[in-house]
Design an enzyme around this catalytic site. Structure first.
Site, PDB file in Angstrom:
ATOM      1  N   GLU A  34       0.830  -1.215   0.000  1.00  0.00           N
ATOM      2  CA  GLU A  34       0.000   0.000   0.000  1.00  0.00           C
ATOM      3  C   GLU A  34       0.863   1.263   0.000  1.00  0.00           C
ATOM      4  O   GLU A  34       0.533   2.265   0.620  1.00  0.00           O
ATOM      5  CB  GLU A  34      -0.959  -0.008   1.187  1.00  0.00           C
ATOM      6  CG  GLU A  34      -1.803  -1.268   1.216  1.00  0.00           C
ATOM      7  CD  GLU A  34      -3.262  -1.044   1.513  1.00  0.00           C
ATOM      8  OE1 GLU A  34      -3.608   0.040   1.999  1.00  0.00           O
ATOM      9  OE2 GLU A  34      -4.044  -1.965   1.244  1.00  0.00           O
TER      10      GLU A  34
HETATM   11  C1  LIG Z   1       2.543  -9.360   0.408  1.00  0.00           C
HETATM   12  C2  LIG Z   1       2.312  -8.292  -0.620  1.00  0.00           C
HETATM   13  C3  LIG Z   1       1.001  -7.993  -0.963  1.00  0.00           C
HETATM   14  C4  LIG Z   1       0.742  -7.045  -1.936  1.00  0.00           C
HETATM   15  N1  LIG Z   1      -0.563  -6.771  -2.292  1.00  0.00           N
HETATM   16  C5  LIG Z   1      -0.812  -5.906  -3.274  1.00  0.00           C
HETATM   17  C6  LIG Z   1      -2.159  -5.692  -3.717  1.00  0.00           C
HETATM   18  O1  LIG Z   1      -3.110  -6.277  -3.198  1.00  0.00           O
HETATM   19  N2  LIG Z   1      -2.401  -4.815  -4.729  1.00  0.00           N
HETATM   20  C7  LIG Z   1      -1.364  -4.138  -5.328  1.00  0.00           C
HETATM   21  O2  LIG Z   1      -1.626  -3.352  -6.240  1.00  0.00           O
HETATM   22  N3  LIG Z   1      -0.072  -4.326  -4.936  1.00  0.00           N
HETATM   23  C8  LIG Z   1       0.226  -5.193  -3.944  1.00  0.00           C
HETATM   24  N4  LIG Z   1       1.533  -5.405  -3.552  1.00  0.00           N
HETATM   25  C9  LIG Z   1       2.604  -4.655  -4.199  1.00  0.00           C
HETATM   26  C10 LIG Z   1       3.084  -3.525  -3.285  1.00  0.00           C
HETATM   27  O3  LIG Z   1       2.147  -2.463  -3.260  1.00  0.00           O
HETATM   28  C11 LIG Z   1       4.449  -3.075  -3.780  1.00  0.00           C
HETATM   29  O4  LIG Z   1       5.360  -4.118  -3.454  1.00  0.00           O
HETATM   30  C12 LIG Z   1       4.853  -1.753  -3.127  1.00  0.00           C
HETATM   31  O5  LIG Z   1       4.072  -0.677  -3.575  1.00  0.00           O
HETATM   32  C13 LIG Z   1       6.338  -1.434  -3.387  1.00  0.00           C
HETATM   33  O6  LIG Z   1       6.608  -1.440  -4.742  1.00  0.00           O
HETATM   34  P1  LIG Z   1       7.847  -2.301  -5.292  1.00  0.00           P
HETATM   35  O7  LIG Z   1       7.774  -3.671  -4.673  1.00  0.00           O
HETATM   36  O8  LIG Z   1       7.809  -2.173  -6.772  1.00  0.00           O
HETATM   37  O9  LIG Z   1       9.121  -1.580  -4.709  1.00  0.00           O
HETATM   38  P2  LIG Z   1       9.926  -0.413  -5.386  1.00  0.00           P
HETATM   39  O10 LIG Z   1       8.996   0.682  -5.828  1.00  0.00           O
HETATM   40  O11 LIG Z   1      10.868  -0.976  -6.389  1.00  0.00           O
HETATM   41  O12 LIG Z   1      10.736   0.123  -4.134  1.00  0.00           O
HETATM   42  C14 LIG Z   1      11.930  -0.522  -3.647  1.00  0.00           C
HETATM   43  C15 LIG Z   1      12.515   0.364  -2.580  1.00  0.00           C
HETATM   44  O13 LIG Z   1      12.926   1.610  -3.126  1.00  0.00           O
HETATM   45  C16 LIG Z   1      12.281   2.685  -2.458  1.00  0.00           C
HETATM   46  N5  LIG Z   1      11.919   3.710  -3.424  1.00  0.00           N
HETATM   47  C17 LIG Z   1      11.333   3.515  -4.624  1.00  0.00           C
HETATM   48  N6  LIG Z   1      11.126   4.679  -5.259  1.00  0.00           N
HETATM   49  C18 LIG Z   1      11.598   5.638  -4.422  1.00  0.00           C
HETATM   50  C19 LIG Z   1      11.667   7.041  -4.492  1.00  0.00           C
HETATM   51  N7  LIG Z   1      11.230   7.737  -5.538  1.00  0.00           N
HETATM   52  N8  LIG Z   1      12.201   7.700  -3.435  1.00  0.00           N
HETATM   53  C20 LIG Z   1      12.664   7.029  -2.352  1.00  0.00           C
HETATM   54  N9  LIG Z   1      12.626   5.702  -2.228  1.00  0.00           N
HETATM   55  C21 LIG Z   1      12.096   5.007  -3.245  1.00  0.00           C
HETATM   56  C22 LIG Z   1      11.042   2.086  -1.817  1.00  0.00           C
HETATM   57  O14 LIG Z   1      10.615   2.836  -0.683  1.00  0.00           O
HETATM   58  C23 LIG Z   1      11.523   0.702  -1.459  1.00  0.00           C
HETATM   59  O15 LIG Z   1      12.180   0.736  -0.216  1.00  0.00           O
HETATM   60  C24 LIG Z   1       1.810  -6.363  -2.566  1.00  0.00           C
HETATM   61  C25 LIG Z   1       3.134  -6.645  -2.189  1.00  0.00           C
HETATM   62  C26 LIG Z   1       3.390  -7.612  -1.242  1.00  0.00           C
HETATM   63  C27 LIG Z   1       4.831  -7.918  -0.872  1.00  0.00           C
END
Ligand SMILES: Cc1cc2nc3c(=O)[nH]c(=O)nc-3n(C[C@H](O)[C@H](O)[C@H](O)COP(=O)(O)OP(=O)(O)OC[C@H]3O[C@@H](n4cnc5c(N)ncnc54)[C@H](O)[C@@H]3O)c2cc1C
Length: 213
Positions: A34
C-alpha cells in the site's frame, strides 16, 4: 510491538517454533505494501506544501512568533504537543525558505519532516483518546491517560530529533544551530509521572494477560 514480542521470547523468539517469529515477519510488510514507507512519508510534507500553502505560511509565521517570544518551560502533555507542532512548522518553514522549490525533491529533508508530523499525529491521537475516555467516565480512563503520557513522552523525543535532522539537512549554517536549539527547548516534555504510567500499563498487562486497551 512485534519486535518487543520477539525480544521477550529471547532466542526462542527467533525460531519458527514460536509465533513471535511469524508476527515479526508478517508485520514487516506494513512498511512495503500500500505504498512503501519512504514514498508515503515523502507525500506528507509535499502534499502539505502543495495543497495548503497559504494556511501553512500563516501557521509558520505564528510558530516563528512563538519561538521569538521565548520558549515556555516544559509543561504538561498538551504543552509538549503544542511544542511539537511549533517545531514542525518552524522546521518546514526554515526548509522552505532555504531550499525554495527544490524542497519537494530533497528527500533528506522531507523524510524527517514527515517523521515529525507522524509523531504529532500519534501523540495527539493518544491524548484525544484519553480525553474522550475521561469525559465518558470509562473504566479504562486511567490506563488511557497513562498510555497518553507514555506516547507523548516518546513522541516528543522522536519529534525533536527528527525536526533537528530536517533543519540540519536543509542547511548547515549558523542559523540552523540556533533553530535546532530552540526546537530542543520547545519540545521539552515534563517526564514526571512517566515511571508511574509505565508501571500502571505493565501491571494491567500482567493482570489481564493481554494488551489492556
Ligand atoms: C505481500 C504483498 C502484498 C501485496 N498486495 C498488493 C495488492 O493487493 N495490490 C497491489 O496493487 N499491490 C500489492 N503489492 C505490491 C506492493 O504495493 C508493492 O510491493 C509496493 O508498492 C512497493 O513497490 P515495489 O515492490 O515495486 O518496490 P519499489 O517501488 O521498487 O521500491 C523498492 C525500494 O525503493 C524505495 N523507493 C522507490 N522509489 C523511491 C523514491 N522515488 N524515493 C525514495 N525511495 C524510493 C522504496 O521505498 C523501497 O524501499 C503487494 C506486495 C506484497 C509484498
Amino acid at each position: 510491538m512485534a519486535d518487543e514480542a520477539l525480544q521477550i521470547h529471547g532466542g526462542y523468539g527467533y525460531t519458527q517454533e514460536y509465533e513471535a517469529e511469524r508476527y515479526y515477519r508478517d508485520e514487516r510488510i506494513n512498511r512495503i505494501f500500500e505504498g512503501t514507507n519512504e514514498i508515503n512519508r515523502l507525500l506528507v510534507p509535499v502534499t502539505l506544501l502543495r495543497r495548503a500553502q497559504a494556511p501553512l505560511q500563516e501557521a509558520v509565521a505564528r510558530a516563528r512568533d512563538a519561538l521569538g517570544g521565548g520558549v515556555p518551560p516544559a509543561g504538561g502533555d498538551r504543552a509538549a504537543l503544542a511544542g511539537m507542532k511549533t517545531a514542525f512548522l518552524a522546521s518546514i518553514g526554515a526548509a522552505a525558505d532555504r531550499l525554495g522549490a527544490r524542497l519537494k525533491d530533497e528527500q533528506e529533508v522531507l523524510l524527517p519532516l514527515a517523521d515529525v508530523a507522524i509523531q504529532i499525529l500519534g501523540a495527539e491521537s493518544a491524548l484525544l483518546r484519553a480525553e474522550k475516555a475521561r469525559a465518558s467516565g470509562s473504566a479504562k480512563s486511567g490506563l488511557m491517560e497513562a498510555a497518553a503520557k507514555v506516547a507523548v513522552c516518546r513522541a516528543a523525543e522522536c519529534a525533536a530529533a527528527a525536526a533537528r535532522k530536517a533543519i540540519w539537512m536543509a542547511s548547515d549554517g549558523k542559523e540552523s544551530a540556533a533553530l535546532a536549539e530552540a526546537v530542543s527547548r520547545i519540545t521539552q516534555v515534563d517526564g514526571s509521572g512517566l515511571r508511574l504510567a509505565r508501571g500502571q500499563l505493565a501491571a494491567a498487562t500482567i493482570e489481564n494477560e493481554r494488551y489492556p486497551l
